[in-house]
Every structure is written in C-alpha cells, then in structure tokens.
Design an enzyme around this catalytic site. Structure first.
Site, PDB file in Angstrom:
ATOM      1  N   ASP A 146       0.890   5.488   0.476  1.00 40.15           N
ATOM      2  CA  ASP A 146       0.101   6.509   1.147  1.00 40.15           C
ATOM      3  C   ASP A 146      -0.336   7.603   0.182  1.00 40.15           C
ATOM      4  OD1 ASP A 146       0.310   5.230   3.618  1.00 40.15           O
ATOM      5  OD2 ASP A 146       2.138   6.303   4.164  1.00 40.15           O
ATOM      6  N   ARG A 155       9.864   7.371   4.533  1.00 40.83           N
ATOM      7  CA  ARG A 155       9.803   8.808   4.778  1.00 40.83           C
ATOM      8  C   ARG A 155      10.400   9.169   6.126  1.00 40.83           C
ATOM      9  NH1 ARG A 155       3.666   9.851   3.884  1.00 40.83           N
ATOM     10  NH2 ARG A 155       4.217  11.967   4.560  1.00 40.83           N
ATOM     11  N   TYR A 177      12.441   1.591  -3.077  1.00 43.13           N
ATOM     12  CA  TYR A 177      11.855   2.926  -3.145  1.00 43.13           C
ATOM     13  C   TYR A 177      12.941   3.942  -3.469  1.00 43.13           C
ATOM     14  CZ  TYR A 177       7.502   1.401  -0.832  1.00 43.13           C
ATOM     15  OH  TYR A 177       6.317   0.794  -0.528  1.00 43.13           O
ATOM     16  N   ARG A 194       0.845  -1.180   0.000  1.00 43.50           N
ATOM     17  CA  ARG A 194       0.000   0.000   0.000  1.00 43.50           C
ATOM     18  C   ARG A 194       0.885   1.236   0.000  1.00 43.50           C
ATOM     19  NH1 ARG A 194      -3.509  -0.053   5.329  1.00 43.50           N
ATOM     20  NH2 ARG A 194      -3.911   2.080   4.643  1.00 43.50           N
TER      21      ARG A 194
END
Length: 255
Positions: A56, A201, A116, A54
């Site tokens: 965000d 993050r 990522y 998932r």
C-alpha cells in the site's frame, strides 16, 4: 508466453514513502510504473512486470520480487546489467539482482511464504521519519507477544481483512509472529503463507490494544472468532511496515 521470450526474476528494494504502493494505478506514481519505464527504456521494448504482491501507499520493501519477459535477442547477459538499469531509477528504488527462471515461474503464485516487519519507536528521531511509527505511550510487550502467539494459532483472519476484497478465502497459516526490542524501538515480525489486504497493520493495531491493557487474551479470542473487522484494532500507519522476505522453491539466497 511466446516461444521467443525468456522469463526473468528481478529482486529489488524500495522506500515506499513517495509512492502510492507497488501496483500501477491512474494519476498516481507507483513503484511498478517507475520500474517498468526504466526496464522498457533500457531494453528498448515494452516491459511489464508482475510483482509478488501489492504494497500500500507508504509501505516499504527490503526484498521484493517481480517477473518479466524479454525477447530472447534482447536478453544477453542481462544479469550483468543491474548497475546500468539502476542508473535509470530514482534513488528510492534499487535493483539487487536479475536472474533467469523457467518460463512458467510466477512471482506471485509460486511464493511459498512472505515475511513482514513493523517498526515503532518511542522517542522523536528525525532519522526514523517515514520509516517507523512514533508511538507515545507505554506498552506491555510480554502481553503483546502472548497475544501474537494466540493470533498465530488461528487460520481464519477475516477480522483483519478489508471488506470487499477479491479473495476466495481469508485463511492463512502464520508460522512466526513476535515483537523484539531493538534499542529504543520495537520490531514486530510476522511470516505466513499468504496475507490479506491490510492484514499486518490491522494485526499490529490490535496487538497494541493488548499492550495498552484495553483488551485481554479472552477478548482477543472473541475478536478472532467474530470474523468482523469492526471488532479489531485500527490499522497502524503505513510508514512502519516493510516487506522483508519472500521465499520460493527455486530461488536461493545467492543465484
């Protein structure tokens, strides 16, 4: 799965700016909702996708996988239908390919690793709006890369995890973590066997503190060992985050 269905993997990319993440949720537009609607219209049957993870609100993906099941009589030559299905999707979502897999293949649980990237730039650029974080200040990139190596030496990432998440463990195995200069910008790449919610993050936000000389490597190690999210840096904005690669044992670069 019923015996009269066939499972497919779908590879897609999306600009996450207009969406409240991947996963369907009430009263908010998501990537999964748009994709499921397009597939259901095209195949004239209810289609429910299950994603590899998932993302965000505002987070992008240059490579994302999901799987779905179709009745076998509707699945003829599906691999050639990509352009037709893309015409039913908004321009911010693009299907790259669809291919048949074994009926027990799972987009989430069979992923070997994910990677990522986080993008940040230092001067105002209208073409990077909502696609990169504008950072106003100086950073010691060498120190940040040393800190990234330190973080990658750990396995417990509780200090970077949101509280009250439904995970059995906060352990991850990071195999790659580094900043690279790209023109007037920085790109942080991180690869691991799994990620916690908001982890990337939070990692970048903590490494920024190192780059600003707010903390050193000793203090970073103390943060890691505290396993307390309150001690780590703030999460950086979602606009700079991209899911860029998902690896599977049964998926090659060109199916």
């Amino acid at each position: 799965m019923k015996l009269d269905t066939q499972r497919y993997f779908i590879e897609l990319a999306y600009n996450g700016t207009p969406y409240h993440g991947w996963q369907i949720q009430p009263n908010a537009m998501t990537v999964q909702e748009c994709l499921d609607k397009a597939l259901s219209v095209f195949f004239r049957q209810p289609v429910i996708t299950l994603g590899c993870g998932r993302t965000d609100t505002g987070v992008h993906a240059t490579q994302f996988f999901a799987h779905f099941d179709l009745l076998t009589e509707s699945a003829f030559a599906i691999e050639q239908k990509v352009n037709s299905i893309n015409s039913l999707l908004p321009y911010t979502i693009a299907i790259k390919r669809i291919f048949r897999v074994e009926n027990d293949a799972h987009a989430r649980f069979h992923a070997l690793s994910r990677a990522y990237q986080y993008h940040l730039h230092f001067h105002k650029d209208p073409f990077k709006l909502d696609r990169s974080w504008l950072y106003k200040g100086n950073l010691d990139v060498e120190a940040m890369n040393e800190a990234a190596k330190l973080i990658a030496s750990y396995t417990d990432f509780s200090c970077f995890s949101k509280s009250n998440t439904q995970t059995f463990t906060n352990n991850c195995k990071i195999t790659e973590a580094h900043f690279d200069r790209v023109d007037d910008a920085l790109v942080f790449t991180i690869r691991a066997d799994r990620f916690l919610r908001n982890m990337v993050r939070a990692v970048v936000g903590t490494l920024i503190r190192v780059g600003k000389k707010e903390i050193d490597l000793v203090e970073l190690a103390q943060i890691m060992e505290s396993k307390d999210r309150r001690n780590a840096g703030q999460s950086v904005p979602a606009c700079g985050l991209y899911l860029v690669r998902v690896d599977y044992p049964f998926v090659t670069a060109d199916v």
